[in-house]
Design an enzyme around this catalytic site. Structure first.
Site, mmCIF file in Angstrom:
data_model
loop_
_atom_site.group_PDB
_atom_site.id
_atom_site.type_symbol
_atom_site.label_atom_id
_atom_site.label_comp_id
_atom_site.label_asym_id
_atom_site.label_seq_id
_atom_site.Cartn_x
_atom_site.Cartn_y
_atom_site.Cartn_z
ATOM 1 N N LYS A 1 -58.767 33.265 -0.130
ATOM 2 C CA LYS A 1 -59.125 32.002 -0.772
ATOM 3 C C LYS A 1 -60.020 31.187 0.153
ATOM 4 O O LYS A 1 -59.759 31.083 1.353
ATOM 5 C CB LYS A 1 -57.850 31.225 -1.104
ATOM 6 C CG LYS A 1 -58.087 29.908 -1.817
ATOM 7 C CD LYS A 1 -56.763 29.240 -2.183
ATOM 8 C CE LYS A 1 -56.994 27.923 -2.917
ATOM 9 N NZ LYS A 1 -55.734 27.293 -3.343
ATOM 10 N N SER B 1 -55.298 26.413 -7.946
ATOM 11 C CA SER B 1 -56.655 26.390 -7.446
ATOM 12 C C SER B 1 -57.103 27.715 -6.858
ATOM 13 O O SER B 1 -58.261 27.855 -6.445
ATOM 14 C CB SER B 1 -56.784 25.293 -6.376
ATOM 15 O OG SER B 1 -55.932 25.580 -5.272
ATOM 16 N N SER C 1 -50.857 26.195 -7.289
ATOM 17 C CA SER C 1 -52.087 26.945 -7.072
ATOM 18 C C SER C 1 -51.906 28.429 -6.765
ATOM 19 O O SER C 1 -52.872 29.182 -6.751
ATOM 20 C CB SER C 1 -52.903 26.302 -5.946
ATOM 21 O OG SER C 1 -53.315 25.005 -6.329
#
Length: 533
Positions: free
Chosen positions: A120, A202, A226
Site C-alpha cells: 500500500k 483505503s 481500510s
C-alpha cells in the site's frame, strides 16, 4: 529505480512462461481450453497459493524470474483498466533473478522467497515516493516529491523474507475513505470482481491487485475499515490485527498512536496467516509493539488451521446489542445460510450476546482517537530522513500551500508540536469496550463473534454511496483483531463476506475458525478481468 505506472511497461523480448504453459495446456486439453477461452484468463498462476508456488520452485517447474515476468505481463494487459498501482518496482526482475541465483547456490531462503507482493502506498519504501495519495505531494501532478530514506519495518521484514515487491498500490488522499480511492491524485481504482462496484478503501489498490491476480499477497493498513472493507468488497481474506501486533512506523498516519494497524490481503486464509508470520512482532522502531511480546503463537499463525477447528466452538451472532443497524433482506438471507454452515461444522451459535450491555451506546458516544493525527504526522515526517523535502507539518503546509483536510479537526488552530495530545477520553472508550467484550465472551463462554462484514451489498462506484460495514468503528476503537473470509455472493454478483472477531491477540484462533469455514464452503471465485477498450 522508480518507474511510474503511467510509463510503458518494458519486458524482455522472449516467449513468456504464460504463453508456454497456455500452449501446453491447449495441446493436452483442447476441449477444456476451447470452453474456457471466452470466460477465463490464460494466466498460468491464477489463484495459486503460497504452498503451490513454493512446491513449484522446489521441483524446478519454473524460476522466480519467470513467475514475476508472468505477473508483469498480466499487469501490462489489465492495469490500465483497473488502476491498482501508483508506482512499479523497476528492479522486480533483477530481484527475482537474485533469488534464483541464491536458490541455485543452495542458500537458505526466507519463507516468502520469490513471492510477488504489493505494498500500500501509505507504507514507506526507501527510494520510492510517498504521496499520501495527495496531489500536492505527487511529482506527476506538479507537486513536491517526498522520498523516504528507509523502509518501514514491515517492508524490511518482507524483503528479508525474500518477497518480490511488484509495486505500490493506489489509495485515497491520506487514506481517508473506507469506500474508494476517488480522492487519489491518481484517480479511482476499480474493483477486480466488478468494475462497477466500489473497490473498498483505503487499501483499494492492494485489494484489486491481490483479487485480480496481479500479485499473490498485499500489505494493507487500517484506521477505520481500510483492511476489512476492500477485502470484503473484493472477495478476499483480510487480517486486521490487534493494535500493537504489527509495527506501523513509517506509515502515513491517521491514528498512528491509537488505531492504525498494518495487515494482510490474500486469497486464502493460510496465505494470509503465512504473511502475518513475517510482519508481526516487536521492533524498537515502534515501541508500542512491545505489547506483542508473549502474545504471538510459538508455532506461528498457521498452527490452528485445520478442518475441525469450528467443532465445539461457541459463536456470538450479529444483533442490535452490537449495533442497532438492520441487515438488508438479502444480506440476512446470506447470513442465515452462513450460520447454518457454521453449525454444520460443529459450532454452537448465540444470538445477540451484547443485548443488555452498553456496547452500542459506548461506540456511538466514543472519542475516536484521531486527535493524535498532528503529532503522529510530525513523527512520520521526521522519519523520512534529513534529505527529505519536508520534515514537519508546518513545512508540509508552507511548501504545498494547502492544509490537509485531516487537520480540519483542529479548527484552524494547529497544536504546539512540543505538546502532547490529550487521549484520555479515547483511553476510557477503549477500556470500556474491551471490558464489555471480555465480559460478554466470558458470560456466554464464546470463542468468537461472526458477523456479516457489511449490512448491505457493495455499492456501485457511480452511486457515491458508502460501504455499509458492521464492524469498522467497533473493531478499531477496541483495537481487537478481525479476519474476513468469502461467504458467497449477492444476486448482483457482489461478494458477501463474514468477519470473525474476538479478544485481543486471538488472531490464531480466528484464523483457525475462518480456515475451517473457508475449506468447508470455498466460495471465492477468481474474477474475470476485462481489458480496456
Amino acid at each position: 529505480m522508480i518507474k511510474n505506472r503511467h510509463s510503458s511497461f518494458v519486458f524482455p523480448n522472449r516467449l513468456s512462461l504464460a504463453l508456454v504453459l497456455t500452449l501446453a495446456f491447449t495441446l493436452l486439453f483442447p476441449l477444456a481450453s476451447a470452453n474456457a477461452a471466452g470466460t477465463a484468463s490464460s494466466f498460468p498462476f491464477e489463484e495459486i497459493t503460497l504452498d503451490e508456488l513454493q512446491a513449484g520452485y522446489k521441483n524446478g517447474d519454473y524460476t522466480t524470474e519467470q513467475v514475476v515476468q508472468a505477473y508483469l505481463d498480466r499487469i501490462g494487459t489489465y492495469e490500465s483498466n483497473y488502476n491498482a498501482f501508483t508506482t512499479m518496482n523497476s528492479k522486480a526482475l533483477e530481484e527475482a533473478r537474485d533469488i534464483d541465483r541464491r536458490r541455485a547456490a543452495g542458500e537458505t531462503l526466507g519463507s516468502l522467497a520469490g513471492v510477488p507482493i504489493v505494498i500500500k502506498e501509505a507504507v514507506d519504501m526507501a527510494g520510492f515516493p510517498s504521496t499520501m495519495g495527495w496531489a500536492p505531494l505527487s511529482k506527476e501532478k506538479g507537486g513536491i516529491e517526498l522520498i523516504p530514506e528507509k523502509d518501514a519495518p514491515v517492508v524490511a521484514r518482507l524483503k528479508a523474507a525474500g518477497a518480490i515487491i511488484i509495486g505500490r498500490t493506489n489509495i485515497p488522499a491520506f487514506s481517508s475513505s473506507g469506500t474508494s480511492a476517488s480522492t487519489s491524485w491518481d484517480g479511482d481504482t476499480y474493483n477486480a470482481v466488478d468494475r462497477k462496484l466500489v473497490p473498498g478503501g483505503s487499501s483499494s489498490g492492494t485489494a484489486t491487485a491481490v483479487s485480480g491476480n496481479f500479485a499473490m499477497l498485499g500489505i494493507a493498513e487500517e484506521t477505520g475499515g481500510s483492511i476489512q472493507n476492500p477485502a470484503a468488497a473484493q472477495n478476499l481474506v483480510g487480517i486486521k490485527p490487534t493494535f500493537g501486533l504489527v509495527p506501523n512506523a513509517g506509515v502515513v498516519p491517521l491514528g498512528g498512536s491509537t488505531r492504525d494497524v498494518i495487515g494482510t490481503h490474500a486469497r486464502t486464509v493460510r496465505d494470509a496467516a503465512l504473511m502475518l508470520n513475517v510482519i508481526a512482532g516487536y521492533t524498537h522502531e515502534d515501541p508500542k509493539t512491545v505489547a506483542s511480546i508473549g502474545n504471538i503463537p510459538e508455532d506461528g499463525y498457521t498452527y490452528k488451521l485445520n478442518n475441525e477447528e469450528l467443532q465445539g466452538k461457541r459463536i456470538g451472532l450479529y444483533g442490535p446489542g452490537w449495533r442497532d443497524q438492520s441487515l438488508t433482506p438479502e444480506t440476512e438471507a446470506l447470513y442465515d445460510r452462513a450460520i447454518e454452515e457454521l453449525k454444520a461444522q460443529g459450532a454452537t451459535v448465540v444470538t445477540n450476546p451484547f443485548a443488555g450491555t452498553d456496547f452500542a451506546a459506548t461506540v456511538k458516544s466514543a472519542a475516536n482517537g484521531i486527535d493524535s493525527v498532528y503529532y503522529d504526522m510530525e513523527d512520520y515526517l521526521k522519519r523520512l530522513g534529513p534529505n527529505a523535502a519536508i520534515h514537519s507539518v508546518e513545512e508540509l503546509i508552507e511548501k504545498t500551500g494547502e492544509t490537509p483536510s485531516v487537520f480540519d479537526r483542529y479548527k484552524g488552530k494547529l497544536p504546539d508540536p512540543d505538546s502532547q495530545p490529550d487521549l484520555s477520553a479515547f483511553i476510557d472508550t477503549r477500556t470500556q469496550l474491551l471490558q464489555i467484550i471480555d465480559d460478554v465472551m466470558d458470560k456466554y463462554d464464546l470463542d468468537a463473534f461472526v458477523y456479516p462484514q457489511m449490512f448491505k451489498e457493495t455499492p456501485l462506484l457511480s452511486s457515491k454511496d458508502n460501504i455499509g460495514a458492521t464492524t469498522v468503528s467497533e473493531i478499531n476503537l477496541a483495537g481487537v483483531p478481525l479476519v474476513t473470509v468469502p461467504a458467497g455472493y449477492y444476486k448482483s454478483g457482489a461478494p458477501f463476506e463474514l468477519a470473525f472477531t474476538g479478544k485481543m491477540w486471538s488472531e490464531a484462533d480466528l484464523l483457525g475458525m475462518a480456515y475451517d469455514y473457508e475449506q468447508a464452503t470455498k466460495y471465492r471465485k477468481a474474477p474475470v478481468l476485462v481489458k480496456k477498450p
